[in-house]
Design a protein around this motif. Structure first.
Motif, PDB file in Angstrom:
ATOM      1  N   SER A  74      -6.038  -1.437  -8.932  1.00  0.00           N
ATOM      2  CA  SER A  74      -4.899  -2.354  -8.859  1.00  0.00           C
ATOM      3  C   SER A  74      -3.539  -1.389  -9.271  1.00  0.00           C
ATOM      4  O   SER A  74      -3.977  -0.353 -10.059  1.00  0.00           O
ATOM      5  N   MET A  76      -0.074  -1.828 -11.364  1.00  0.00           N
ATOM      6  CA  MET A  76       0.699  -2.768 -12.487  1.00  0.00           C
ATOM      7  C   MET A  76       2.070  -2.987 -11.609  1.00  0.00           C
ATOM      8  O   MET A  76       2.688  -2.005 -11.223  1.00  0.00           O
ATOM      9  N   SER A 172      -6.731   1.044 -12.944  1.00  0.00           N
ATOM     10  CA  SER A 172      -5.442  -0.011 -13.002  1.00  0.00           C
ATOM     11  C   SER A 172      -4.211   1.245 -13.285  1.00  0.00           C
ATOM     12  O   SER A 172      -4.368   2.080 -14.140  1.00  0.00           O
TER      13      SER A 172
END
Length: 179
Positions: A74, A76, A172
């Motif tokens: 992922s 941010m 992330s």
């Protein structure tokens, strides 16, 4: 007069104690982040893993067991990257060194720096995922439109509990400064 003198002395002692409490709280606040990182890497809390390359040479491959390692990624908000694993999962034998690739692309018109934060689930498996080489060890800088292949070399220790047959390694990417 003596009562007033006693009150002044009591106030002075109280002020001295309050100053020490404030100084102690500030020192604790500054030490909290490194302390948290140490606790997490030792215990595997929050999916943090130990970064140990020397244990890879001592690892014994357990050919009788297979573990599926899934990869999730992922980005941010504010980073402006596309980031994903080149393969969604691999099946490994505990002790077997494996290399997988991730890809990051800067989709902005300026240079952007990011830092990957790993997390492993289930939590009891995190202490058994040993990263030898990882893009998460350092900040990554991408120029506008640049695409970068990011390798991850790891192994799962043979001490992984027998009931864990599947684990997920999640990265992330967060915006980071260029310092």
């Amino acid at each position: 007069m003596a009562l007033k003198q006693d009150q002044v002395e009591a106030n002075r002692k109280l002020a001295f104690k309050l100053v020490w409490i404030i100084v102690g709280a500030l020192l604790f606040a500054f030490a909290l982040v490194p302390l948290y990182d140490v606790i997490c890497s030792v215990t595997g809390l929050n999916g943090k893993t130990k970064n140990t390359a020397e244990t890879a040479t001592k690892a014994v491959v357990d050919l009788k067991r297979e573990v599926t390692v899934q990869f999730v990624s992922s980005v941010m908000p504010g980073l402006g990257w596309n980031f994903y694993p080149k393969q969604s999962s691999v099946v490994v034998h505990p002790g077997q060194v494996t290399t997988v690739m991730f890809e990051a692309k800067n989709i902005t018109n300026e240079e952007v720096v990011g830092q990957a934060i790993p997390s492993v689930t289930p939590g009891k498996a995190s202490a058994h995922l040993k990263k030898i080489e990882c893009f998460c060890f350092v900040r990554q800088s991408l120029k506008p439109g640049e695409v970068k292949a990011l390798p991850l070399r790891f192994f799962v220790s043979a001490e992984l509990p027998k009931d864990v047959q599947e684990m997920t390694l999640s990265y992330s990417f967060f915006p980071a400064s260029q310092q």
